[in-house]
Scaffold this active site. Sequence first.
Site, mmCIF file in Angstrom:
data_model
loop_
_atom_site.group_PDB
_atom_site.id
_atom_site.type_symbol
_atom_site.label_atom_id
_atom_site.label_comp_id
_atom_site.label_asym_id
_atom_site.label_seq_id
_atom_site.Cartn_x
_atom_site.Cartn_y
_atom_site.Cartn_z
ATOM 1 C CG ASP A 205 1.971 4.467 -7.417
ATOM 2 O OD1 ASP A 205 0.950 3.954 -6.939
ATOM 3 O OD2 ASP A 205 2.081 5.687 -7.636
ATOM 4 C CB SER A 229 -1.450 6.354 -4.938
ATOM 5 O OG SER A 229 -1.106 5.868 -6.221
ATOM 6 C CD GLN A 279 -2.047 2.433 -5.398
ATOM 7 O OE1 GLN A 279 -2.744 2.726 -6.372
ATOM 8 N NE2 GLN A 279 -0.726 2.579 -5.390
#
Length: 287
Positions: A205, A229, A279
């Site tokens: 991430d 996110s 993502q």
Amino acid sequence: MTSVNDLLDLLVLEKINDTEFNGMSKSVGSPNVFGGQVLAQAINAASRTITNGRILHSMHSYFLEAGNLKLPITYNVSIVRDGGSFSVRRVTAHQNETTIFILSASFHKKESGYNHQMKMKDEMKQPEELLSWTDMYNQFGDFLPKHVKSFLEIERPVEFKPTEIVNPLDRKDLPPFSDVWFKLKGDVSTLDLATKQQILTYISDYNILVSALNPHASKAHWGNTQTASLDHSMWYFRDFDFNDWLLFSMESPNASNARGFARGNIYTRDGELVASVAQEGLMRPKD
């Protein structure tokens, strides 16, 4: 956090019962809980309900609410299926009565089959040639914008080395790509595959939305853009060694409607593909 041991203290959850676990949070510079932490803690919870030796091969998740750093996070695991080859788990994360995150994960028994992979980029700069985030802070900290300096000064259990250093004062649009080497700090010799996958998920991430912000760098930066996110998916292909540097090679095919989409591949130094990540994140210009 300064080492892998500190990171494991964060990611390995307190067991409440066979399908319920509690986790705490640590800041990485954001006012909210870091998405990678929630991802990895959820994988830790799901993995601890797997009793048949199956290996995590994919996960898909959604971030629903910003996590509060001061509150514990409770992870509830649903045992969806234990089939002949695959086991599926669903994890729901709560703070008080609010659901902040959901994740589905699939585990596969070890099998033999065909093999191929996408090749790593040629002539990639090696980590020994590059400056780390720590090096950049030490050498250029007094000249960096406040938001960049405050981010780089935080101690982390992972060292990052981008292959290209972008001057934050040089406002120009950049290609939608980003390549970053990373390595854990501390002794990693005793980590099993499940633990390594959880740590890799935590790291995945970091950095990925940089590639989506790059094409707009003449006007957009972390200080004037709200980012978060929104969802995160990951596929795990092969075992790997954390003793050496790994490369996260990322690209962004699209940004629109205040969202940026990015995907990436994680390679060993010798070019073996370890995992792939995708993502979509919020990229909202601030007024």
